[in-house]
Design a protein around this motif. Structure first.
Motif: not given
Length: 267
Positions: A185-190
């Motif tokens: 889910a932290f890929e949204v921070l890319t």
């Protein structure tokens, strides 16, 4: 929560889990932020359920929704929401989003204005390119990995220390949601995020931006600038609230939201 239902629908190629209050009423879709889930909206949903059918989905990589190998951009999240609206046959809902959910709501509205009654953006992740890089390069993902490998009681103690004014129920819901958040889910921070100024310019639905006064992502100065870009955007600041404005001041936030909802549904 009597009468509330849980369900899963296929949307945009994944399973999206949701909680729903139900009833033949105007629909409000609540979109959560990173590391939380739909159930974290339970207190707000209680205040809305008498007059609205409240739908609280888990974003991909969160809660009980699917965890695909890729596809965590805001455009993917927005497509999931549009797919949910289609799958459940929701007629012109209002979308309310906090943080990550706020940016997602803005993307949905910019793409599909005629399908919505309005949107509420609760301190959305409207970050400058530099701030996006700083967040992406920070250790927030590693912090999450460490939390997942420690006892739940450690997280609860930390949250009580950081958010002592929040209710026991909210703290418990947030802790549960944290352990149901995938690292993916932290890929949204890319970077890059969608250009939030361009999103605001294109909004063609009644829109409300709600910010706090202490540590909000969207400062009052930013909010005033955005309001100048679109006459349909109203700005309200809630005092003694930070980035978690729906949870820091739940009664004030609920009152602001209900006033807006009445303005777009009572006609």
């Amino acid at each position: 929560m009597a009468g509330w239902t849980t369900g899963t629908c296929e949307a945009n190629g994944i399973d999206v889990h949701y909680l729903r209050t139900g009833g033949d009423k105007p629909t409000v879709v609540l979109l959560h932020g990173l590391m939380t889930n739909g159930a974290c909206w339970t207190p707000l949903a209680r205040t809305l359920e008498e007059d609205y059918d409240v739908v609280m989905p888990d974003a991909r990589g969160h809660g009980n929704s699917g965890v695909p190998d890729h596809g965590y951009s805001y455009y993917d999240l927005a497509s999931d929401v549009i797919g949910l609206i289609d799958a459940l046959g929701l007629a012109v809902p209002v979308i309310l989003g906090h943080s990550m959910g706020g940016m997602t709501a803005a993307v949905v509205a910019s793409r599909n204005p005629k399908r919505l009654r309005g949107i509420v953006l609760a301190d959305p992740t409207f970050l400058t390119p530099q701030r996006q890089r700083e967040v992406h390069e920070s250790d927030v993902e590693e912090q999450h990995r460490r939390i997942l490998n420690r006892p739940r009681e450690d997280l609860l103690a930390k949250m009580w220390g950081q958010h002592s004014r929040r209710s026991c129920e909210v703290i418990e819901l947030f802790a549960q949601a944290r352990f149901q958040t995938s690292i993916r889910a932290f890929e949204v921070l890319t970077p890059p995020n969608p250009d939030y100024r361009e999103l605001i310019k294109t909004l063609d639905v009644p829109s409300l931006l709600v910010v706090g006064d202490v540590g909000s992502v969207v400062t009052l100065e930013m909010a005033a600038e955005l309001a100048g870009l679109n006459q349909r955007l109203e700005v309200i600041q809630i005092e003694e609230a930070g980035h978690g404005v729906p949870y820091d001041q739940p009664e004030r936030f609920s009152a602001v939201v209900q006033t807006f909802l009445r303005s777009v549904t009572d006609h």
